[in-house]
Design a protein around this motif. Structure first.
Motif, PDB file in Angstrom:
ATOM      1  N   GLN A 177      37.878  41.727  34.057  1.00 33.43           N
ATOM      2  CA  GLN A 177      38.186  41.073  35.056  1.00 33.43           C
ATOM      3  C   GLN A 177      37.345  41.521  36.192  1.00 33.43           C
ATOM      4  O   GLN A 177      36.680  40.738  37.088  1.00 33.43           O
ATOM      5  N   ASP A 208      33.727  40.405  35.996  1.00 30.90           N
ATOM      6  CA  ASP A 208      33.624  38.866  36.488  1.00 30.90           C
ATOM      7  C   ASP A 208      33.545  38.823  38.056  1.00 30.90           C
ATOM      8  O   ASP A 208      32.849  38.052  38.769  1.00 30.90           O
ATOM      9  N   GLU A 248      30.803  37.938  42.075  1.00 31.58           N
ATOM     10  CA  GLU A 248      30.918  36.898  42.704  1.00 31.58           C
ATOM     11  C   GLU A 248      30.345  37.212  44.235  1.00 31.58           C
ATOM     12  O   GLU A 248      29.885  38.217  44.691  1.00 31.58           O
TER      13      GLU A 248
END
Length: 321
Positions: free
Chosen positions: A208, A211, A215
């Motif tokens: 997680q 990921d 961003e």
């Protein structure tokens, strides 16, 4: 927000209602005589008639279900004719051991798994990352009972051979009786359950975080000159938390229904041990109570997860309105 909470509570109650219908149909609407199954093959005819009267088996099915549901709402889980005790007393006596095991292990596995996952995600491909992934791989690969037996051998049997007692082999001491003995007896079960589950959380946290760290808003935060610690723990980890919270809610709900393997290995007389003995004795009222208890824990855990979602993600609160 209030509408969102009420909708989630309503959904949880609907799930519990459907579970009660399923359990009733599964255990009472059967070709065999429920009274005979509950009482056992050696039961007398008088006892059989008493059970039929207590359960209202001579009534229509809808009336039997309403009687069954009314008893549940009043905390009446039935009577165990195998143990000659109310089912509620049997279950309530076992819950403290299971709750103590689960919540102690939760604290340990979160304290181990999340930091390892964060450390791995900070520098992918580094030595620290490879060590973290190695821990996760080993932890996931080890069956719980193997790890439990290994812990008993290394931390109880071997020290005992040399005259040292580091940990007790089994048993449960209530917290109210002696908090130190309570923690001492649960230390090995906590560690065994936590190591296996921490591996899952380490991998989930790492995935997680990787990921999230890619961003745009994370790159913007770094471009503004924020410290890496603030970027990781304030911006990225908050966004990575919802899947962790979901997994945690599922794990807690399922484990509270009985940690069968750990309770058997370490001799903890919890809900899991009661489930095994009830199945072996075909004690149907106790089995029904444990199934319903497990469903209640899962529904409650999911409700708490949904509330955390609303706190962590403003979009959930917006949709609720």
């Amino acid at each position: 927000m209030i509408r969102y909470v009420l909708s989630r509570v309503g959904f949880g109650l609907l799930v519990l209602f459907l579970l009660s219908v399923f359990v009733f149909v599964l255990f009472y609407v059967t070709p065999s005589d429920p009274a005979r199954i509950i009482a056992g093959d050696k039961a007398t005819e008088d006892l059989m008639n008493q059970i039929r009267a207590n359960l209202g088996l001579d009534k229509p099915l809808w009336e039997q279900y309403l009687r069954f549901l009314g008893g549940l709402l009043q905390g009446d889980l039935g009577y165990s004719y195998r143990s000659n005790l109310p089912v509620a007393d049997l279950v309530l006596a076992r819950i403290p051991a299971t709750v103590s095991l689960v919540f102690g292990a939760v604290i340990v596995w979160l304290a181990i798994g999340i930091p390892i996952g964060l450390a791995s995600a900070k520098r992918p491909g580094s030595v620290r990352d490879r060590l973290g992934q190695g821990f996760a791989l080993v932890g996931i690969s080890f069956p719980t009972f193997v790890l439990g037996m290994l812990a008993l051998y290394l931390l109880y049997f071997l020290p005992t051979k040399f005259g040292m007692l580091l940990f007790p082999p089994s048993g449960y001491v209530p917290f109210a009786e002696n908090p130190l003995q309570w923690a001492w007896h649960l230390a090995l079960p906590w560690l065994t359950l936590a190591l296996v589950t921490a591996a899952v959380y380490a991998r989930l946290t790492r995935g997680q975080m990787l990921d999230v760290l890619g961003e745009d808003y994370v790159r913007t935060a770094r471009a503004k000159g924020l410290t890496e610690r603030r970027v990781i723990y304030v911006h990225a980890f908050r966004s990575a938390m919802p899947p962790l919270v979901t997994q945690l809610g599922i794990d807690i709900g399922l484990l509270l229904g009985g940690v069968i393997v750990i309770e058997q290995v370490f001799g903890l007389q919890g809900v899991g041990a009661l489930a095994i003995s009830s199945v072996s004795m075909q004690d149907r009222p106790v089995i029904i109570a444990i199934v319903l208890l497990g469903g209640m824990f899962v529904a409650l855990s999911n409700l708490i997860v949904d509330l955390f979602y609303a706190l962590l993600d403003s979009r959930v609160r917006t949709r609720a309105h």
